[in-house]
Scaffold this active site. Structure first.
Site, PDB file in Angstrom:
ATOM      1  N   ARG A  98      -6.852 -63.240 -58.017  1.00 50.77           N
ATOM      2  CA  ARG A  98      -7.255 -62.867 -59.377  1.00 50.77           C
ATOM      3  C   ARG A  98      -6.073 -62.476 -60.253  1.00 50.77           C
ATOM      4  O   ARG A  98      -6.143 -62.603 -61.478  1.00 50.77           O
ATOM      5  CB  ARG A  98      -8.307 -61.752 -59.332  1.00 50.77           C
ATOM      6  CG  ARG A  98      -9.649 -62.275 -58.848  1.00 50.77           C
ATOM      7  CD  ARG A  98     -10.662 -61.184 -58.701  1.00 50.77           C
ATOM      8  NE  ARG A  98     -10.261 -60.227 -57.677  1.00 50.77           N
ATOM      9  CZ  ARG A  98     -11.099 -59.451 -56.992  1.00 50.77           C
ATOM     10  NH1 ARG A  98     -12.396 -59.521 -57.231  1.00 50.77           N
ATOM     11  NH2 ARG A  98     -10.657 -58.608 -56.091  1.00 50.77           N
TER      12      ARG A  98
ATOM     13  N   ASP B 185     -14.189 -88.870 -68.147  1.00 49.79           N
ATOM     14  CA  ASP B 185     -12.868 -89.481 -68.328  1.00 49.79           C
ATOM     15  C   ASP B 185     -12.694 -90.627 -67.315  1.00 49.79           C
ATOM     16  O   ASP B 185     -12.949 -90.444 -66.122  1.00 49.79           O
ATOM     17  CB  ASP B 185     -11.808 -88.387 -68.100  1.00 49.79           C
ATOM     18  CG  ASP B 185     -10.409 -88.818 -68.476  1.00 49.79           C
ATOM     19  OD1 ASP B 185     -10.264 -89.690 -69.353  1.00 49.79           O
ATOM     20  OD2 ASP B 185      -9.442 -88.256 -67.897  1.00 49.79           O
TER      21      ASP B 185
ATOM     22  N   SER C 240      -1.020 -88.209 -73.073  1.00 53.53           N
ATOM     23  CA  SER C 240      -0.359 -87.593 -74.226  1.00 53.53           C
ATOM     24  C   SER C 240       0.230 -86.214 -73.965  1.00 53.53           C
ATOM     25  O   SER C 240       0.577 -85.499 -74.910  1.00 53.53           O
ATOM     26  CB  SER C 240      -1.348 -87.511 -75.394  1.00 53.53           C
ATOM     27  OG  SER C 240      -1.806 -88.799 -75.726  1.00 53.53           O
TER      28      SER C 240
END
Ligand code: G3H
Ligand code: 13P
Ligand code: ZN
Length: 324
Positions: free
Chosen positions: A281, A81, A212
Site C-alpha cells: 500500500r 483496445d 503515442s
C-alpha cells in the site's frame, strides 16, 4: 457518465484530443479517474485483450463501474483496445463497452474491410462506436509483433475508401509512431505530411494515433538509477506534437507505456528507499498520486484540460436532439 466515442469525438474534433489510457488494475483506475477530475478532462479508459485475461473481464467491469460511482463527475468512453472479431462481439453484447476497436490491420485490405464491416453492423445495432485500423504500426501489440521495416504508413486514398466501405466511426492510422518504449530509432517523428493528406480526404472524420507515449528520458534514468536495466535509447513521441496532431483531426491519442514507466519508477524507488518495507500500500498510494498527476499533465498537452463541463453539456444536448 459513460459516453460513446462518436459522441465525444464530435465535441473534440479539430480542437483537442482525448487521452486513451490502458488499465489493468485498481491503482491505475483510481489514478486515471483522479487525474481526469483534477484536470477537468474527459478520457477514454481502454482495456486490451491482455488486460481482460490478466485481471478477468468481470473484475475490470466491476472496478470501472465502482469508479463511476466514486467519481460521479467523470465523462468517459469504455473502449476495447486492439480487439479481434470475437472479443469485439463479446464487448458489444456485454452492454458495458461504449466503443470497440476492431484491429484487422494485419489482414489484406479487402479482408480488413470485410471483418470491420461485420463488426460495425453488430456494434451500431447496439449504439456502440467502432474504431478500425488501416496501415501497420511497428512494435509489439497484443500477440502480434511487427518487425521494423514491415510497418507501413496508412495510404490516404485507401483510408478514404476504407471508411466509406466499412462505416467505422474513427480510424487508427499508421503515421510513424509505434507501440512500446523504443520508437523512431533516432528518426523523427509523426509524419504530419501523411496526416494532413488523410485529413484532406476525410475532413471532419475522427482519426486515432496509437503508440503515442512520450517515454520521458527522466523516467528511464530514474528507473535505471533505482536498479532497472532499460535501454537508454528509449524514445517516445514529442508531447508538444499532440495538439498540432489534434488540429489535423486526431481526436484520440493512446498512451499506455508511459503509465507503465510511472509504475516501474515509483515501485523501484520506493523499495530502494524503504528496503525494510513489504507493504504494497505504500508504493500503491504514491503511484495513484503520481499517475493522477501524469494524467493531468497529459490533459494539458492534449488540450482537453478544463473541457469537462462543456463536453458533458454538449453530449447531453446531442442526446436530447437525437431523442426528439
Ligand atoms: O497496444 C497495446 C497496448 O499497449 C496494450 O498492451 O496488450 O500488453 O495490454 P497489452
Ligand atoms: P504506447 O505503447 O505508446 O503507450 O501506445 C499504446 C497504444 O497504442 C495502445 O493501443
Ligand atoms: Zn495501440
Amino acid at each position: 457518465m459513460i459516453v460513446t466515442a462518436a459522441e465525444l469525438f464530435k465535441v473534440a474534433y479539430g480542437r483537442f484530443a482525448v487521452g486513451a489510457y490502458n488499465i489493468n488494475n485498481m491503482e491505475q483506475t483510481h489514478g486515471l479517474f483522479r487525474g481526469a477530475i483534477q484536470s477537468q478532462s474527459p478520457f477514454v479508459i481502454q482495456i486490451s485483450r491482455g488486460a481482460r485475461k490478466y485481471a478477468d473481464k468481470r473484475m475490470l467491469e466491476a472496478m470501472i463501474r465502482a469508479a463511476e460511482t466514486i467519481y460521479p463527475d467523470a465523462v468517459f468512453v469504455v473502449h476495447l483496445d486492439h480487439g479481434d472479431e470475437a472479443t469485439c462481439y463479446d464487448c458489444i453484447d456485454s452492454g458495458f463497452y461504449s466503443s470497440v476497436m476492431i484491429d484487422a490491420s494485419h489482414e489484406p485490405f479487402e479482408k480488413n474491410v470485410e471483418i470491420t464491416r461485420r463488426v460495425v453492423e453488430r456494434a451500431h445495432a447496439k449504439g456502440v462506436s467502432v474504431e478500425a485500423e488501416l496501415g501497420m504500426l511497428g512494435g509489439v501489440e497484443e500477440d502480434i509483433k511487427v518487425e521494423d521495416g514491415h510497418a507501413c504508413l496508412t495510404d490516404p486514398d485507401q483510408a478514404k475508401e476504407f471508411v466509406q466501405l466499412t462505416g467505422c466511426d474513427s480510424l487508427a492510422c499508421a503515421i510513424g509512431t509505434s507501440h512500446g518504449a523504443y520508437k523512431f530509432k533516432g528518426r523523427q517523428s509523426i509524419h504530419f505530411d501523411v496526416l494532413e493528406k488523410i485529413q484532406q480526404r476525410l475532413p471532419g472524420f475522427p482519426l486515432v494515433m496509437h503508440g503515442s507515449s512520450s517515454v520521458p528520458q527522466s523516467e528511464i534514468m530514474r528507473i535505471n538509477a533505482a536498479g532497472g536495466k532499460l535501454d537508454p535509447s528509449a524514445c517516445g513521441v514529442n508531447d508538444d506534437e499532440y495538439l498540432p496532431a489534434a488540429k489535423l483531426g486526431v481526436t484520440k491519442i493512446n498512451i499506455d507505456t508511459d503509465g507503465r514507466l510511472v509504475w516501474t519508477r515509483v515501485h523501484r524507488e520506493y523499495f530502494r528507499d524503504h528496503p525494510e518495507d513489504f507493504d504494497f500500500r505504500g508504493p500503491g498510494r504514491v503511484f495513484m498520486t503520481e499517475y493522477a498527476n501524469f494524467i493531468a499533465s497529459r490533459s494539458e498537452k492534449l488540450g482537453s484540460k478544463n473541457t469537462l463541463s462543456e463536453v458533458r453539456a454538449a453530449i447531453l444536448e446531442q442526446r436530447k436532439n437525437k431523442a426528439a
